[in-house]
Write a protein that holds these residues in place. Structure first.
Motif, PDB file in Angstrom:
ATOM      1  N   SER A 408       0.448  -1.312   0.320  1.00 34.39           N
ATOM      2  CA  SER A 408       0.033  -0.218  -0.019  1.00 34.39           C
ATOM      3  C   SER A 408       0.754   1.905  -0.234  1.00 34.39           C
ATOM      4  O   SER A 408       0.162   2.251  -0.178  1.00 34.39           O
ATOM      5  N   ALA A 409       1.771   0.968   0.267  1.00 34.75           N
ATOM      6  CA  ALA A 409       3.112   2.482   0.031  1.00 34.75           C
ATOM      7  C   ALA A 409       3.949   2.157  -0.783  1.00 34.75           C
ATOM      8  O   ALA A 409       5.442   1.793  -1.033  1.00 34.75           O
ATOM      9  N   GLY A 433      -1.042  -3.071  10.756  1.00 31.60           N
ATOM     10  CA  GLY A 433      -2.244  -3.068   9.267  1.00 31.60           C
ATOM     11  C   GLY A 433      -2.283  -3.035   7.645  1.00 31.60           C
ATOM     12  O   GLY A 433      -1.521  -1.458   7.950  1.00 31.60           O
ATOM     13  N   GLY A 434      -2.060  -3.766   7.184  1.00 34.00           N
ATOM     14  CA  GLY A 434      -2.172  -3.420   5.669  1.00 34.00           C
ATOM     15  C   GLY A 434      -1.453  -4.579   4.816  1.00 34.00           C
ATOM     16  O   GLY A 434      -2.242  -5.745   4.810  1.00 34.00           O
ATOM     17  N   SER A 435      -1.651  -4.761   3.499  1.00 33.24           N
ATOM     18  CA  SER A 435      -1.248  -5.107   2.717  1.00 33.24           C
ATOM     19  C   SER A 435       0.250  -5.953   1.493  1.00 33.24           C
ATOM     20  O   SER A 435       1.513  -4.739   2.093  1.00 33.24           O
ATOM     21  N   TYR A 436       1.202  -6.812   2.386  1.00 36.80           N
ATOM     22  CA  TYR A 436       2.722  -6.726   2.344  1.00 36.80           C
ATOM     23  C   TYR A 436       2.876  -8.579   1.620  1.00 36.80           C
ATOM     24  O   TYR A 436       2.175  -8.817   0.683  1.00 36.80           O
ATOM     25  N   LEU A 437       4.061  -8.206   0.287  1.00 41.97           N
ATOM     26  CA  LEU A 437       4.857  -8.958   0.681  1.00 41.97           C
ATOM     27  C   LEU A 437       5.869  -9.254   1.564  1.00 41.97           C
ATOM     28  O   LEU A 437       6.522  -8.590   1.516  1.00 41.97           O
ATOM     29  N   VAL A 454       1.919 -13.137  -0.343  1.00 41.87           N
ATOM     30  CA  VAL A 454       1.364 -12.022   0.001  1.00 41.87           C
ATOM     31  C   VAL A 454       0.451 -12.156   0.484  1.00 41.87           C
ATOM     32  O   VAL A 454      -0.047 -13.189   0.973  1.00 41.87           O
ATOM     33  N   VAL A 455       0.455 -11.102   1.806  1.00 40.31           N
ATOM     34  CA  VAL A 455      -0.722 -11.170   2.671  1.00 40.31           C
ATOM     35  C   VAL A 455      -1.244 -10.148   2.141  1.00 40.31           C
ATOM     36  O   VAL A 455      -0.713  -8.361   2.393  1.00 40.31           O
TER      37      VAL A 455
END
Length: 573
Positions: A408-409, A433-437, A454-455
């Motif tokens: 997200s960044a 909280g967020g989305s990550y590899l 990927v989360v």
């Protein structure tokens, strides 16, 4: 009072000690008494006490200054400040001790413990098994970080050493005489509980890395400290005599290797530290002149979600190349305050929680520094725990490094604390909280390839397991900042494999990495990749035929359209 320990057999040369001719008058004298015992609280007989006046340097005359059969003593001395030496009788197993700067202003009771000495012995040679004479040994207490005072701590003409120290745990440091072509040697965490045979050790050959440190006005900077971090192990090696002299000159002996060299300004200086990366040393090496730039204060406070200050948290500056910038005083103090010192530039500021505090690390990106900067109050959130195992073929992988790229960044790397797997392959990191590899990177030299997952929408604790493969040309692609950037290979030199990290600009369709020897002959082409972002390739030190290349220097060439970048890598066999 500062205690100092000395071996019990320290010789005293007649005629070298000046004695005061007489005591002051009775009215000026006060009684100093106490008991001298061993570490088991047993009194020691016939310990001799010497009182050295710190103002004059003279040992005052104190009759009847030996302990009795129960270890008690009583002497009269004038009011003053003294270094007090407790000298055990000759032939005893105890170690001399000295109390420094003891203020005697009235009747004083002063008990003291003499420790039983434990001899530590062994031999020191060069790589050709020739004994080394006059190698100095120092014992650094791993608890206090202090080097204890020891006498007779040099090797003899046969390379044999025997040093008496109290029981404890020490880092043992070996130092050759100045100017000799040997690097320092450190044997960490040596536990001494009794007489200890340290065995035979080899002092590595050293190459001299030299240069000059100056300020922006071209004036020499004295007492600058240099640290050499091995790019393969990530460890900072022991380097004796690694400070600049009065003219700003340094000349430090290190073993063959590749190092990130940190040039640290003196503690009272307002100059920033400088990192000289990837210094390959295989001969005497001149770094030239290193100029320390002015430092600018980066201040603020760090707090938890309840707005309570966080003391002992760590902060890092990360430059535009993604490298951590070394700096002094990078921990929060009372009130959660921090004051960093950095050169002018643009940085990401990463904040890590104090050890054991279950909070996620935070990052403030794009901080422009061209003068004092106040970041205000930064808050670390609890975040969510991501934990699991890293394995390969069903076996745990220790020391795998976990990276989290924030999708997200712009898929930039998000800092994570304590992010390496343990001996059982277990890991645990915290993220907001967020989305990550998430990428699990294999330890250097393992020959394994990374694994990733990927989360999306992390909003609760979760478990993720990683399985590292055996191939070393695997690719992990992470979209990130624009621009063609090829980072330095790690590890360098390589034995089994090296990790190549590079960023491709927007619009890149195809990019490739080729490996060339020093004659310009291509020896290996790695798999092509495409798409803007960060990519990771691994080279296993083999040519296109699958055979291991010879030891030597090779060039890593990244090509993307008309753009190119090159890095050097050393292969060791």
């Amino acid at each position: 009072m500062i205690p100092r320990t000395l071996p019990w057999f320290t010789p005293v040369v007649a005629g070298t000690v000046a004695f005061a001719t007489a005591l002051a008058g009775p009215a000026a004298a006060v009684s100093v008494s106490g008991q001298v015992t061993d570490e088991f609280a047993v009194g020691i007989f016939d310990v001799d006490l010497d009182f050295t006046d710190t103002n004059t340097g003279n040992v005052i005359f104190t009759p009847n200054d030996n302990t009795d059969f129960s270890g008690f003593y009583s002497v009269d001395v004038p009011v003053g400040t003294y270094d007090i030496l407790f000298r055990p009788p000759l032939g005893s197993p105890y170690i001399e001790a000295e109390l420094r700067d003891v203020d005697i202003t009235g009747i004083t009771t002063l008990d003291h413990i003499l420790f039983i000495g434990r001899p530590v012995f062994g031999t020191i040679t060069d790589a050709g098994s020739a004994p080394l004479f006059n190698i100095d040994l120092n014992f650094r207490d791993t608890t206090t970080g202090d080097v204890i005072d020891t006498n007779d701590d040099n090797s003899d003409s046969l390379g044999v050493f025997r040093v008496v120290v109290p029981a404890g745990t020490y880092d043992v440091l070996f130092t050759a005489p100045a100017g000799q072509p040997y690097a320092g040697l450190e044997i960490p965490s040596v536990v001494v509980v009794d007489s200890l045979d340290l065995g035979a050790h080899v002092l590595p050959a050293g190459w001299f890395v030299s240069g000059t440190v100056r300020d922006p006005g071209a004036l020499p900077v004295t007492d600058t400290d240099l640290d050499f971090e091995d790019t393969v192990s990530g460890e900072t090696i022991y380097t004796p005599r690694d400070n600049t002299d009065g003219t700003g000159v340094f000349n430090v002996a290190v073993p063959t290797g590749t190092y990130d060299v940190t040039v640290k300004s003196p503690a009272t200086s307002s100059l920033a530290w400088v990192l000289v990366p990837d210094v390959a040393v295989s001969a005497n090496t001149a770094l030239g002149t290193v100029t320390l730039p002015p430092g600018h204060a980066i201040t603020g406070t760090l707090q938890d979600p309840a707005l309570m200050p966080l003391v002992g948290a760590d902060l890092d500056l990360i430059d535009v190349q993604g490298r951590e910038v070394p700096m002094p005083n990078d921990n929060t103090t009372t009130g959660g305050a921090f004051s960093l010192l950095g050169a002018a530039g643009t940085y990401d500021v990463a904040a890590f929680p104090p050890p054991g505090v279950p909070l996620a690390a935070a990052i403030q990106r794009g901080v422009v520094v061209n003068g004092p900067v106040n970041l205000g109050a930064l808050t670390l959130v609890a975040g969510y725990e991501v934990s699991g195992t890293v394995t390969s073929g069903g076996s745990p992988v220790a020391d795998a490094d976990l990276d989290a790229y924030d999708l997200s960044a712009g898929s930039q790397l998000h800092p994570t604390a304590n992010d390496n797997s343990d001996a059982l392959g277990n890991y645990s990191i915290r993220l907001p909280g967020g989305s990550y590899l998430l990428v699990a990177n294999p330890p250097a030299g393992s020959g394994l390839s990374p694994d990733s997952v990927v989360v999306l929408a992390l909003n609760a604790d979760r478990t993720e397991h990683f399985q590292l493969g055996g191939g070393v040309d695997a690719v992990v692609s992470v979209p990130t900042r624009p621009g063609l950037v090829l980072q330095a290979p790690r590890p360098n030199p390589l034995h089994d494999a090296t990790r190549l990290v590079f960023d491709l600009p927007a619009g890149t369709r195809d990019a490739r990495i080729d490996i060339y020897d020093v004659s310009g002959r291509a020896v290996r082409r790695l798999p092509e990749v495409g798409g803007a972002g960060r990519h990771v390739l691994f080279w296993d030190g083999r040519n296109d035929s699958g055979r291991r290349v010879a030891a030597g220097v090779y060039h890593v060439r990244l090509r993307a359209g008309d753009a190119a970048a090159t890095r050097k890598v050393v292969v060791r066999r």
